[in-house]
Design an enzyme around this catalytic site. Structure first.
Site, mmCIF file in Angstrom:
data_model
loop_
_atom_site.group_PDB
_atom_site.id
_atom_site.type_symbol
_atom_site.label_atom_id
_atom_site.label_comp_id
_atom_site.label_asym_id
_atom_site.label_seq_id
_atom_site.Cartn_x
_atom_site.Cartn_y
_atom_site.Cartn_z
ATOM 1 N N ASP A 166 0.853 -1.189 0.000
ATOM 2 C CA ASP A 166 0.000 0.000 0.000
ATOM 3 C C ASP A 166 0.887 1.236 0.000
ATOM 4 O OD1 ASP A 166 0.564 0.753 2.784
ATOM 5 O OD2 ASP A 166 -0.656 -0.994 3.298
ATOM 6 N N LYS A 189 -4.350 0.122 -1.239
ATOM 7 C CA LYS A 189 -5.161 -0.752 -0.379
ATOM 8 C C LYS A 189 -6.187 0.095 0.360
ATOM 9 C CE LYS A 189 -3.567 -2.762 3.594
ATOM 10 N NZ LYS A 189 -2.750 -3.651 4.425
ATOM 11 N N ARG A 191 -9.204 -0.133 3.446
ATOM 12 C CA ARG A 191 -9.706 -0.978 4.535
ATOM 13 C C ARG A 191 -11.089 -0.505 4.968
ATOM 14 N NH1 ARG A 191 -7.290 -4.436 8.022
ATOM 15 N NH2 ARG A 191 -5.199 -3.806 7.384
ATOM 16 N N ASP A 216 6.664 -5.555 3.825
ATOM 17 C CA ASP A 216 5.647 -4.912 4.670
ATOM 18 C C ASP A 216 6.167 -4.862 6.108
ATOM 19 O OD1 ASP A 216 3.284 -3.618 5.226
ATOM 20 O OD2 ASP A 216 1.969 -5.259 4.638
ATOM 21 N N THR A 221 -2.806 -11.776 9.109
ATOM 22 C CA THR A 221 -3.604 -12.864 8.514
ATOM 23 C C THR A 221 -3.033 -13.316 7.174
ATOM 24 O OG1 THR A 221 -5.007 -11.359 7.248
ATOM 25 C CG2 THR A 221 -5.703 -11.874 9.505
ATOM 26 N N GLY A 222 -2.172 -12.507 6.607
ATOM 27 C CA GLY A 222 -1.593 -12.818 5.288
ATOM 28 C C GLY A 222 -2.431 -12.275 4.136
ATOM 29 N N GLY A 223 -3.611 -11.736 4.442
ATOM 30 C CA GLY A 223 -4.515 -11.269 3.382
ATOM 31 C C GLY A 223 -3.867 -10.232 2.462
ATOM 32 N N THR A 224 -3.108 -9.321 3.043
ATOM 33 C CA THR A 224 -2.475 -8.269 2.245
ATOM 34 C C THR A 224 -1.479 -8.867 1.250
ATOM 35 O OG1 THR A 224 -2.717 -6.721 4.072
ATOM 36 C CG2 THR A 224 -1.049 -6.174 2.427
HETATM 37 C C1 R5P Z 1 -1.327 -2.564 7.702
HETATM 38 O O1 R5P Z 1 -1.588 -1.703 6.876
HETATM 39 C C2 R5P Z 1 0.004 -3.236 7.795
HETATM 40 O O2 R5P Z 1 1.007 -2.499 7.188
HETATM 41 C C3 R5P Z 1 -0.026 -4.616 7.196
HETATM 42 O O3 R5P Z 1 -0.172 -4.524 5.793
HETATM 43 C C4 R5P Z 1 -1.157 -5.412 7.756
HETATM 44 O O4 R5P Z 1 -1.149 -5.338 9.155
HETATM 45 C C5 R5P Z 1 -1.075 -6.852 7.304
HETATM 46 O O5 R5P Z 1 -2.177 -7.527 7.800
HETATM 47 P P1 R5P Z 1 -2.700 -8.835 7.128
HETATM 48 O O6 R5P Z 1 -1.544 -9.788 7.026
HETATM 49 O O7 R5P Z 1 -3.764 -9.312 8.063
HETATM 50 O O8 R5P Z 1 -3.253 -8.487 5.788
#
Ligand code: R5P
Length: 294
Positions: A166, A189, A191, A216, A221-224
């Site tokens: 993002d 991205k 949210r 990152d 959760t790995g979703g990003t």
């Molecule tokens: C949020 O913007 C952080 O920079 C990470 O991208 C986020 O915490 C990753 O979370 P997840 O692995 O659940 O997508």
């Protein structure tokens, strides 16, 4: 200065102490049958500056209470200054009121730590630097991104494309790019603040046929990363890797990421796990040495 080995980061604390040439203070700890935490410093800290190394990932609330109790114990036993070294700082993502009725969790944590006796904070890649302004004492964030990028250089991926998932993480991609020497870019991205669901969109990226590393601060959760990897595949990336400072990897996050074709997940020992292939010890040891002589 002495290094107090917090129960959540004993191995990292030992490495930091060795690299910085500082004495270690072991900590006895246990959990009472009702779930409450107990800690006891096992060495003298009278008239010493101390650095408590304690990450606050996984069982965050317990780790935070242990940190507060160690700070209190250090002050009661005569420590002259207490620096909390908290590689992963829990609750840093709630650094403002997003929806009416919310509080600012990181500000509550900051006040709690001050009340416990903490005089300074060192953390690593805090989610947003804005959170540091909530601390009523000196607070700094270090960046482990150059160390992560160096890992990939050593593996032969110099010139790889550094991608931020993002726009807010573009500074991370740029730090990686400075080490890798290739290109950098970011996705966008959004949210949903009510459901927490995220959606990613891509502009055209120059990744066709290239090796791409998605950087990152946190993988939770790995979703990003899953979303970013899918977009990279669509845009023709040849090989995809991912690196983060704080590999929280909730549930089946690792499997979900690898299932998209990502070849390797690399994290640091901010959150100790089998993907913690890069140690924060040199970075933190350097910061503590600077504090000691400053
Ligand atoms: C949020 O913007 C952080 O920079 C990470 O991208 C986020 O915490 C990753 O979370 P997840 O692995 O659940 O997508």
């Amino acid at each position: 200065m002495k290094v107090i080995l917090g129960p959540a980061s004993t191995a990292l604390g030992e490495k930091i102490a060795e690299l910085a040439g500082l004495e270690k203070v072991p900590v006895a700890h246990r959990t009472f049958p009702d779930g409450e935490s107990y800690v006891r410093l096992e060495d003298n800290v009278q008239n010493e500056q101390v650095a408590i190394v304690q990450t606050t990932s996984t069982a965050q609330d317990t780790r935070l209470m242990q940190l507060a109790f160690m700070a209190d114990a250090a002050k009661r036993n005569g420590a002259s200054k207490v620096t909390a070294v908290v590689p992963y700082l829990a609750y840093a993502r709630q650094d403002k009121v997003f929806l009416q009725g919310e509080g600012i969790s990181i500000e509550t944590i900051a006040r709690m730590l001050q009340a416990a006796g903490v005089d300074a904070l060192v953390t690593v890649n805090i989610h947003a630097e804005n959170a540091l302004s909530k601390f009523p004492f000196p607070a700094e964030t270090l960046s482990a991104i150059p160390l992560l990028a160096e890992y990939f250089v050593q593996k032969g991926y110099k010139k790889a494309f550094a991608l931020a998932p993002d726009k807010g993480a573009m500074y991370i991609a740029e730090q990686a790019q400075a080490v890798l020497g290739g290109e950098a870019g970011h996705l966008d991205k959004q949210r949903d603040r009510h459901t927490g669901q995220t959606t990613q969109t891509a502009k055209h990226l120059n990744v066709k046929g290239k090796t791409v590393i998605i950087f990152d601060d946190i993988i939770s959760t790995g979703g990003t990363i899953v979303g970013a990897a899918k977009i990279l595949k669509e845009q023709g990336a040849a090989r995809i890797f991912t690196a983060c400072v704080h590999p929280i990897l909730v549930g089946d996050a690792e499997k979900r990421i690898l299932d998209t074709g990502v070849e390797e997940i690399v994290g640091t020992d901010s959150v100790p796990s089998h993907v913690s292939k890069v140690s924060l010890a040199p970075l933190i040891a350097k910061a503590l040495k600077a504090q000691k002589s400053g």
